[in-house]
Each structure stands twice: as C-alpha cells, then as structure tokens.
Scaffold this active site. Structure first.
Site, PDB file in Angstrom:
ATOM      1  N   TYR A   1       0.861  -1.185   0.029  1.00  0.00           N
ATOM      2  CA  TYR A   1       0.168  -0.048   0.006  1.00  0.00           C
ATOM      3  C   TYR A   1       0.993   1.343  -0.005  1.00  0.00           C
ATOM      4  O   TYR A   1       0.618   2.350  -0.654  1.00  0.00           O
ATOM      5  CB  TYR A   1      -0.854   0.087   1.282  1.00  0.00           C
ATOM      6  CG  TYR A   1      -2.143   0.967   1.139  1.00  0.00           C
ATOM      7  CD1 TYR A   1      -3.226   0.363   0.646  1.00  0.00           C
ATOM      8  CD2 TYR A   1      -1.800   2.478   1.347  1.00  0.00           C
ATOM      9  CE1 TYR A   1      -4.543   1.465   0.395  1.00  0.00           C
ATOM     10  CE2 TYR A   1      -2.843   3.352   1.131  1.00  0.00           C
ATOM     11  CZ  TYR A   1      -4.313   2.645   0.824  1.00  0.00           C
ATOM     12  OH  TYR A   1      -5.250   3.728   0.565  1.00  0.00           O
TER      13      TYR A   1
ATOM     14  N   PHE B   1      -8.347  20.029 -25.327  1.00  0.00           N
ATOM     15  CA  PHE B   1      -8.626  18.636 -25.317  1.00  0.00           C
ATOM     16  C   PHE B   1      -9.764  18.308 -24.320  1.00  0.00           C
ATOM     17  O   PHE B   1     -10.230  19.185 -23.347  1.00  0.00           O
ATOM     18  CB  PHE B   1      -7.442  17.759 -24.790  1.00  0.00           C
ATOM     19  CG  PHE B   1      -7.925  16.411 -24.774  1.00  0.00           C
ATOM     20  CD1 PHE B   1      -8.158  15.602 -26.185  1.00  0.00           C
ATOM     21  CD2 PHE B   1      -8.155  15.864 -23.706  1.00  0.00           C
ATOM     22  CE1 PHE B   1      -8.428  14.402 -26.245  1.00  0.00           C
ATOM     23  CE2 PHE B   1      -8.536  14.186 -23.761  1.00  0.00           C
ATOM     24  CZ  PHE B   1      -8.791  13.683 -25.004  1.00  0.00           C
ATOM     25  N   THR B   2     -10.699  17.335 -24.809  1.00  0.00           N
ATOM     26  CA  THR B   2     -12.061  17.082 -23.964  1.00  0.00           C
ATOM     27  C   THR B   2     -11.770  17.179 -22.469  1.00  0.00           C
ATOM     28  O   THR B   2     -12.491  18.111 -21.803  1.00  0.00           O
ATOM     29  CB  THR B   2     -12.757  15.741 -24.540  1.00  0.00           C
ATOM     30  OG1 THR B   2     -11.633  14.724 -24.239  1.00  0.00           O
ATOM     31  CG2 THR B   2     -12.947  16.051 -26.043  1.00  0.00           C
TER      32      THR B   2
ATOM     33  N   ASP C   1       1.042  18.820 -21.722  1.00  0.00           N
ATOM     34  CA  ASP C   1       0.285  17.742 -21.777  1.00  0.00           C
ATOM     35  C   ASP C   1       0.994  16.698 -22.576  1.00  0.00           C
ATOM     36  O   ASP C   1       1.151  16.657 -23.728  1.00  0.00           O
ATOM     37  CB  ASP C   1      -0.988  17.791 -22.440  1.00  0.00           C
ATOM     38  CG  ASP C   1      -2.249  16.553 -22.685  1.00  0.00           C
ATOM     39  OD1 ASP C   1      -1.580  15.473 -22.574  1.00  0.00           O
ATOM     40  OD2 ASP C   1      -3.211  16.686 -22.838  1.00  0.00           O
TER      41      ASP C   1
ATOM     42  N   LYS D   1      -0.902   6.271 -23.637  1.00  0.00           N
ATOM     43  CA  LYS D   1      -0.710   6.540 -25.128  1.00  0.00           C
ATOM     44  C   LYS D   1       0.801   6.127 -25.164  1.00  0.00           C
ATOM     45  O   LYS D   1       1.043   4.824 -25.409  1.00  0.00           O
ATOM     46  CB  LYS D   1      -0.647   8.023 -25.245  1.00  0.00           C
ATOM     47  CG  LYS D   1      -2.020   8.698 -24.465  1.00  0.00           C
ATOM     48  CD  LYS D   1      -3.383   8.184 -25.266  1.00  0.00           C
ATOM     49  CE  LYS D   1      -4.534   8.727 -24.664  1.00  0.00           C
ATOM     50  NZ  LYS D   1      -4.659  10.199 -24.035  1.00  0.00           N
TER      51      LYS D   1
ATOM     52  N   ARG E   1     -14.875  13.833 -33.563  1.00  0.00           N
ATOM     53  CA  ARG E   1     -14.089  14.969 -33.228  1.00  0.00           C
ATOM     54  C   ARG E   1     -14.671  16.182 -33.776  1.00  0.00           C
ATOM     55  O   ARG E   1     -14.236  16.549 -34.721  1.00  0.00           O
ATOM     56  CB  ARG E   1     -12.647  14.823 -33.236  1.00  0.00           C
ATOM     57  CG  ARG E   1     -12.030  13.665 -32.564  1.00  0.00           C
ATOM     58  CD  ARG E   1     -12.295  14.223 -30.752  1.00  0.00           C
ATOM     59  NE  ARG E   1     -11.429  13.151 -29.971  1.00  0.00           N
ATOM     60  CZ  ARG E   1     -12.370  12.822 -28.842  1.00  0.00           C
ATOM     61  NH1 ARG E   1     -13.434  13.036 -28.878  1.00  0.00           N
ATOM     62  NH2 ARG E   1     -11.705  12.024 -27.837  1.00  0.00           N
TER      63      ARG E   1
ATOM     64  N   PHE F   1     -19.854  13.334 -25.792  1.00  0.00           N
ATOM     65  CA  PHE F   1     -19.516  12.289 -27.024  1.00  0.00           C
ATOM     66  C   PHE F   1     -19.768  10.909 -26.502  1.00  0.00           C
ATOM     67  O   PHE F   1     -19.905   9.922 -27.341  1.00  0.00           O
ATOM     68  CB  PHE F   1     -18.379  12.788 -27.741  1.00  0.00           C
ATOM     69  CG  PHE F   1     -17.007  12.609 -26.768  1.00  0.00           C
ATOM     70  CD1 PHE F   1     -16.771  13.805 -26.038  1.00  0.00           C
ATOM     71  CD2 PHE F   1     -16.272  11.575 -26.735  1.00  0.00           C
ATOM     72  CE1 PHE F   1     -15.648  13.875 -25.283  1.00  0.00           C
ATOM     73  CE2 PHE F   1     -15.181  11.584 -25.924  1.00  0.00           C
ATOM     74  CZ  PHE F   1     -14.755  12.460 -25.250  1.00  0.00           C
TER      75      PHE F   1
HETATM   76  C1  LIG Z   1      -5.893  10.785 -23.377  1.00  0.00           C
HETATM   77  C2  LIG Z   1      -5.751  12.068 -23.367  1.00  0.00           C
HETATM   78  C3  LIG Z   1      -5.796  12.999 -22.094  1.00  0.00           C
HETATM   79  C4  LIG Z   1      -6.726  12.384 -20.956  1.00  0.00           C
HETATM   80  O1  LIG Z   1      -5.920  10.823 -20.365  1.00  0.00           O
HETATM   81  P1  LIG Z   1      -6.813  10.015 -20.108  1.00  0.00           P
HETATM   82  O2  LIG Z   1      -5.727   8.703 -19.584  1.00  0.00           O
HETATM   83  O3  LIG Z   1      -7.646   9.460 -21.017  1.00  0.00           O
HETATM   84  O4  LIG Z   1      -7.510  10.188 -18.653  1.00  0.00           O
HETATM   85  C5  LIG Z   1      -5.374  14.102 -22.112  1.00  0.00           C
HETATM   86  N1  LIG Z   1      -4.676  14.848 -23.002  1.00  0.00           N
HETATM   87  C6  LIG Z   1      -4.754  14.139 -24.181  1.00  0.00           C
HETATM   88  C7  LIG Z   1      -4.114  14.853 -25.115  1.00  0.00           C
HETATM   89  C8  LIG Z   1      -5.019  12.901 -24.323  1.00  0.00           C
HETATM   90  O5  LIG Z   1      -4.838  12.460 -25.508  1.00  0.00           O
END
Ligand SMILES: *Cc1c(COP(=O)(O)O)cnc(C)c1O
Length: 462
Positions: free
Chosen positions: A73, A125-126, A216, A259, A383, A451
């Site tokens: 933990y 970004f969303t 980011d 990613k 998008r 979305f």
């Molecule tokens: C995927 C993504 C995020 C958010 O990350 P999550 O792991 O999906 O929460 C933020 N910014 C960009 C550019 C992304 O592609």
C-alpha cells in the site's frame, strides 16, 4: 506517392481473435447503441480505431516486469521505479501517480485554478478543458490559425500563436492566468506537433510574466519524432534527447501513460516546484490513492516504467508514425479529404468536406462515424461539434471549424492488411457519400463529455 511502410521492429507472440459481423448484425447493434459507436460492445467491432489510449500491445519485457509488481500500500518499489524512469526521461523532480491522465488534470486544475481564471492552450482537449472549466476558469484557444484548416500543410500546426497569447495576457493580466496548457502534439487538431522553436518562445514569454507552462505529455514522444524529422537543427538528436529538451521548457506535465508509454492504464503528474508537489500529494490521497500508487496497481507502474524506456526507441517510434502515415497516404491517394499533414497517432477524416450536404447541426462527423461502422465494422470517434460540447456560460453548442472522424491507431496492434481493409472501407464510403441523406439528432445528451454516452436518432438532411 506511395507511403513507406517500414517492417515492424517486433514480431507477434500472442494473438487475439477478431470477430466479423454481417451488415444486419451491425445495423441491430448500432440501433441498440443509439447510433453512437462508443456505446457498442467491443465484440461487435472488427477493427477498433476508437482510440490509441490503453489499447496498445505491451511487450514481453512489460509483461514480465508486471510479475514483479510490488503491491504494498505504501512505498512500493514499483512506484520508485516508475518515478525514476520519469525523472530520467522527462526530468521532473516530483512525480505524483494517478489512475490516468484526467486524474492529473483534476489535481492540477484544483491546485492552480480559481474562479475567474483564464487558461490558454493550443486547442482544447476534452477532459483537460472539462476540468479547467469545472474549477471556474475560461479556456482560450491560442493555437495558430493553420490548425483549424484541414488542408493546410504546415509542418507544425500545433504551434502556439504567440500574438494571441500575448494579447490574452494583455487583456486579462498575468495574475489571472495560472498556466499555459501546451499539448504536444495536439490531439484535437489531428495529432499535429508543436516546434521546439515555438515552445521556447512560449517559455520566454511566460517566464517574463511569471506564468507556468504545463505540458500535456500523452504523446510527447510522437512530437519529439516530428521535431527530429522536420525541424531544422534537430535531425541529429535522439528522440530521448528531444523529449527531455521539450520537458526542460516546461514547469510540469500531465501524463496519460495509456498513450506513448504502452500501458493499459495509468498516468502521472510531473512537477518541479516542491510546494506544489506537496499540495498535489495532499490532493492525490483524496481523489486517487496514496501518493505512491495513485489508483494504480504496482504492476501497472512496472508496465509504465518499462514502457517509457521502449517509447523512446528510434525504430519503434519510426514504425509507429510511419504506419499511421501509410493509412493517411492511402486515403490521400484515393482522394478522400483528410487532415494534412498526417499526424502521429491518427488519421482524421474531414467529415465537413465528405458530407458537405449535411449541415453541422445534424452532426456530419457522428453520421459518418456511424456509417463507417455499418459499412465495415470499423470504429472511430467523433471529433467535431458533439465533442466540442456546450459553452458553460451561454449553454449554446460550440461549433468548431474542424468536423472530424478520428481513426486512432493503437500501437503495435494491427498489421498492414488491417490498415488496407480500413482504407478500402473509407474509400468505398467516400465514393458512395451522396447516398447518405440523413444526419443525426440527440435523443439523450449527457451534461459532461457528451460524445461518450450520447444517444441519437437519424433525421433527414434535406
Ligand atoms: C488521453 C488524453 C488525455 C486524458 O488522459 P486519460 O488517460 O484518457 O484520462 C489528455 N490529453 C490528451 C491529449 C489525451 O490524448
């Protein structure tokens, strides 16, 4: 021009069967999903290009590292291995683990944003913007105009327009801007990179005003690859070097390890300032978990630590970006309108051009997305106007210039033949585009990130 397709620098050790379906089965599935491919069951999808997030194939070394995951933990060895990998490759002294990228966005936004603040960024970004707005700030898009034009071939369409940023600072004052949010590359623009030259100028301008820069970093390695390939002065530098140099120009980063780092889940918040890091550790325990696991299992942190190392390998990143470019080039050769140049992680179909006979209020990108699934069992993501959501103040739909279907390519997952099948399907659909005579309207519209869970019904476009 035919695209280069370098042989993959790996071979396949484990396979996962794919299921094909009939058109009738897909029609039934799509109706049940309210015409939103996000709501389909994955087993009803043949080639899934919804996202490259958490859908990547892990390596033998990642899987074996997972076996030594320390599930303590507090103070797990796996956390320190991940922290050290982030420090070595990105240089952030403080690393706060989170369950995925938006966890880092939540912490950062809660820490730094107060009602009335303004956050500039190179396109939104969303999830990032949603957290910024939930904490009371207004987002300002300061990306170069070229980013909003799918046909513009500029090499760095992710660049910040310094004049726009400077103008905003003049209007609202530096004190009202907690940080500049820099996407590298810019997901919503189709994976377009930012140049080192631009990032350095952003650093210079913000330093002058005492404003932080937050990266980011989800696909920063892909950005580094474009810098190496396209930016004068960088061609002799390694990807690892360029990544570190990019991070050096920032005060912190939010990272989705789903990613570039090939992990199925996980992320981190990187910071340089000790006081800010202490504040983040105070919040992470509330929202994610202890500051040495942040919502991840020890094995997830192991997968990330190894994934970071693999992400900067030159042949791997080259094969990744070249595979995406191959799909893009096949579509360009077939005359399908796509966002150009082709980005690092996706090919974006220009739905506004393909379905020019369907007005934006009837969601042409969402319509094209649904048709692509019906035609071939291929799933992408909208998008466009649906993803852009409503303005939190006026409640009106935001109408973005880009109305896209994004086909994101998971890393190390699909073969060239799969991409050929996708290219053939999109080409067919483009040829038959005038047979699509309906758009869509909401039957259910969720309040946040609509979305994902929205439902629709067809409506005639004439
Ligand atoms: C995927 C993504 C995020 C958010 O990350 P999550 O792991 O999906 O929460 C933020 N910014 C960009 C550019 C992304 O592609």
């Amino acid at each position: 021009m035919t695209a280069v397709y370098p042989a993959e620098p790996w071979r396949i050790k484990m396979v996962e069967p794919l299921r094909t379906t009939t058109r009738e089965e897909r029609e039934r599935a799509l109706r049940a999903a309210g015409y939103n491919p996000c709501l389909l069951r994955a087993e009803d999808v043949y080639i899934d290009l919804f996202t490259d997030s958490g859908t990547n194939a892990m390596s033998d070394l990642q899987w074996s590292a997972m076996m030594r995951g320390d599930e303590s933990y507090c103070g797990a060895a796996s956390f320190y291995r991940m922290r050290d990998a982030v420090r070595a490759h990105c240089g952030y002294e403080h690393v706060i683990p989170v369950h995925q990228g938006r966890g880092a966005e939540n912490l950062l936004s809660r820490m730094l944003i107060h009602p009335g603040h303004h956050v500039p960024g190179n396109m939104y970004f969303t999830t990032t913007r949603a957290h910024q707005e939930l904490n009371g700030s207004t987002f300002h898009d300061v990306i170069v105009d070229a980013a909003h034009d799918p046909a513009d071939e500029s090499p760095f369409k992710g660049d910040v327009d310094l004049a726009k940023l400077e103008k905003l600072i003049g209007e609202v004052g530096a004190d009202a801007i907690p940080y500049v949010c820099v996407g590298a590359p810019v997901n919503m623009a189709g994976g377009q990179p930012i140049s080192m030259d631009c990032l350095a100028r952003v650093r210079e301008l913000t330093a002058h005003h005492g404003i932080m820069v937050v990266l980011d970093a989800a696909r920063a390695v892909e950005n580094a690859y474009f810098v190496q390939q396209r930016e004068p002065g960088w061609s002799q530098r390694t990807i690892a070097d360029i990544l570190h140099a990019m991070c050096d120009l920032t005060d912190g980063a939010t990272m989705s390890a789903k990613k570039d780092s090939f992990a199925n889940i996980g992320g981190w918040l990187g910071l340089r300032d000790a006081d800010q890091a202490e504040q983040a550790r105070g919040l992470v325990v509330l929202y994610e978990g202890m500051h040495t696991y942040g919502g991840m299992a020890g094995r997830d942190m192991e997968a990330i630590a190894q994934g970071i190392v693999e992400s900067v390998q030159e042949d791997g990143i080259r094969a990744r970006v070249a595979q995406v470019a191959y799909l893009g080039q096949r579509l360009i050769d077939a005359g399908v309108p796509v966002v150009r140049p082709i980005g690092g992680h996706c090919v974006c179909l220009d739905a506004a051009a393909i379905l020019a006979h369907i007005p934006q209020r009837l969601f042409p990108a969402q319509t094209l997305l649904a048709e692509l699934y019906l035609h071939a069992g291929v799933r992408g993501v909208e998008r466009g106007i649906v993803s852009a959501g409503r303005d939190p103040v006026t409640g009106e739909n935001r109408a973005p210039a880009l109305e896209l279907v994004r086909l994101a390519i998971p890393r190390r997952v699909y073969t060239r033949a799969h991409l050929d099948a996708v290219a053939d399907a999109v080409t067919d659909l483009h040829r038959e585009r005038r047979a699509i005579t309906h758009g869509l309207r909401f039957t259910y519209e969720p309040r946040h990130l609509r979305f994902f869970q929205a439902r629709y019904e067809p409506v005639p476009a004439g």
